[in-house]
Design a protein around this motif. Structure first.
Motif, PDB file in Angstrom:
ATOM      1  N   THR A  52     -97.983  66.795-154.971  1.00 33.59           N
ATOM      2  CA  THR A  52     -98.096  65.499-155.185  1.00 33.59           C
ATOM      3  C   THR A  52     -99.455  65.123-154.625  1.00 33.59           C
ATOM      4  N   ILE A  53    -100.057  65.448-153.494  1.00 32.24           N
ATOM      5  CA  ILE A  53    -101.293  65.294-153.036  1.00 32.24           C
ATOM      6  C   ILE A  53    -102.416  65.707-153.874  1.00 32.24           C
ATOM      7  N   LYS A  54    -102.221  66.859-154.544  1.00 25.73           N
ATOM      8  CA  LYS A  54    -103.258  67.588-155.446  1.00 25.73           C
ATOM      9  C   LYS A  54    -103.483  66.444-156.794  1.00 25.73           C
ATOM     10  N   LYS A  55    -102.383  65.964-157.220  1.00 26.42           N
ATOM     11  CA  LYS A  55    -102.339  64.907-158.151  1.00 26.42           C
ATOM     12  C   LYS A  55    -103.168  63.658-157.637  1.00 26.42           C
ATOM     13  N   PHE A  56    -102.759  63.098-156.766  1.00 28.39           N
ATOM     14  CA  PHE A  56    -103.532  62.018-155.947  1.00 28.39           C
ATOM     15  C   PHE A  56    -104.790  62.109-155.708  1.00 28.39           C
ATOM     16  N   LEU A  57    -105.425  63.164-155.713  1.00 33.98           N
ATOM     17  CA  LEU A  57    -106.860  63.455-155.496  1.00 33.98           C
ATOM     18  C   LEU A  57    -107.576  63.779-156.942  1.00 33.98           C
ATOM     19  N   PRO A  78    -109.172  62.549-160.531  1.00 31.07           N
ATOM     20  CA  PRO A  78    -109.622  61.553-161.073  1.00 31.07           C
ATOM     21  C   PRO A  78    -108.825  60.588-162.063  1.00 31.07           C
ATOM     22  N   GLY A  79    -108.625  59.270-162.158  1.00 33.34           N
ATOM     23  CA  GLY A  79    -107.713  58.422-162.693  1.00 33.34           C
ATOM     24  C   GLY A  79    -106.405  58.330-161.860  1.00 33.34           C
ATOM     25  N   SER A  80    -106.275  58.768-160.582  1.00 28.52           N
ATOM     26  CA  SER A  80    -105.008  58.331-159.872  1.00 28.52           C
ATOM     27  C   SER A  80    -105.290  56.978-159.217  1.00 28.52           C
ATOM     28  N   PRO A  81    -104.149  56.358-158.775  1.00 26.25           N
ATOM     29  CA  PRO A  81    -104.347  55.090-158.191  1.00 26.25           C
ATOM     30  C   PRO A  81    -105.207  55.293-156.702  1.00 26.25           C
ATOM     31  N   ARG A  82    -105.467  56.456-156.477  1.00 29.20           N
ATOM     32  CA  ARG A  82    -106.526  56.496-155.286  1.00 29.20           C
ATOM     33  C   ARG A  82    -107.871  55.566-155.387  1.00 29.20           C
TER      34      ARG A  82
END
Length: 243
Positions: free
Chosen positions: A214-219, A221-225
């Motif tokens: 889940t962290i890898k996904k958040f990091l 490009p294109g994530s809500p971060r």
């Protein structure tokens, strides 16, 4: 007011022009930037929870939230979740951590997690305020962040990880404290890229956290971060929250 749409296109205007969340996802109301909402985004993303966002762009939008009674203490972040309109960052994150089993298995673990989170929050407060530093104070404030990170906060977590020899800070289980620490590490590294050079345990921790799915996904490009605050974000904050 800008709404970040999801695949479900879940927001529909009602007759009084308010926005109604039809998806059942948590809805986050803040500015389109990090600020105090970013840690909430991190925690929801780490828990694998999708969310929608409403971005405030004018003081009038902010004042309307207050007038309509959405903001208990006349402050954002505002998170609408499970039928509640929650404010106060710490309360919001505590609820999310408890709901998604990121707050320890018993009172002792929860106390440790809370203690670590409070410490990290002190460091994050300095990072949060840095973009609003006067130009002639930025160098001094950056030095303060470096001093606090390397002499007060990071040594604590380096020692904790070394002493118990586990992957995570509490109970060898992924928790709210790990998410907060990872956010803090990356935020400091953006300003001081070599800040972890004297902390081998934290380097390993960062690598392991980066590979949590889940962290890898958040990091990615294109994530809500959100990106680091820029001049436009600072200008928007000052405009929306001006007295």
């Amino acid at each position: 007011m800008h709404v970040r749409q999801t695949k479900l296109d879940s927001f529909q205007p009602t007759g009084n022009q308010e926005l109604r969340n039809m998806s059942g996802k948590p809805r986050l109301t803040y500015l389109n930037g990090r600020g105090r909402m970013e840690s909430i985004r991190w925690l929801l993303a780490a828990a694998g929870v999708e969310f929608d966002e409403v971005y405030l762009e004018t003081k009038e939008e902010y004042d309307k939230l207050i007038k309509d009674g959405f903001l208990l203490f006349q402050q954002v972040p505002l998170v609408e979740i499970d039928g509640m309109k929650m404010v106060q960052t710490r309360a919001i994150m505590s609820y999310i951590a408890g709901k998604y089993n990121l707050h320890g298995k018993d009172l002792k673990e929860r106390a440790l997690i809370d203690m670590y989170v409070e410490g990290i929050s002190d460091l994050m407060q300095m990072i949060l305020m840095f973009p609003f530093s006067p130009p002639d104070a930025k160098e001094k404030n950056l030095e303060s962040i470096k001093e606090r990170a390397t002499n007060r906060y990071f040594p604590v977590f380096e020692k904790v990880l070394k002493q118990h020899g586990q992957d995570f800070l509490v109970g060898n289980k992924f928790s709210w404290a790990d998410v907060q620490l990872m956010e803090a590490i990356l935020a400091v590294e953006e300003k001081l890229p070599t800040v972890l050079s004297g902390f081998p345990q934290l380097q390993v921790f960062k690598t392991k956290m980066s590979n949590v799915p889940t962290i890898k996904k958040f990091l990615q490009p294109g994530s809500p971060r959100k990106p680091p605050p820029d001049a436009h974000y600072v200008e928007t904050v000052l405009k929306v929250f001006k007295k």
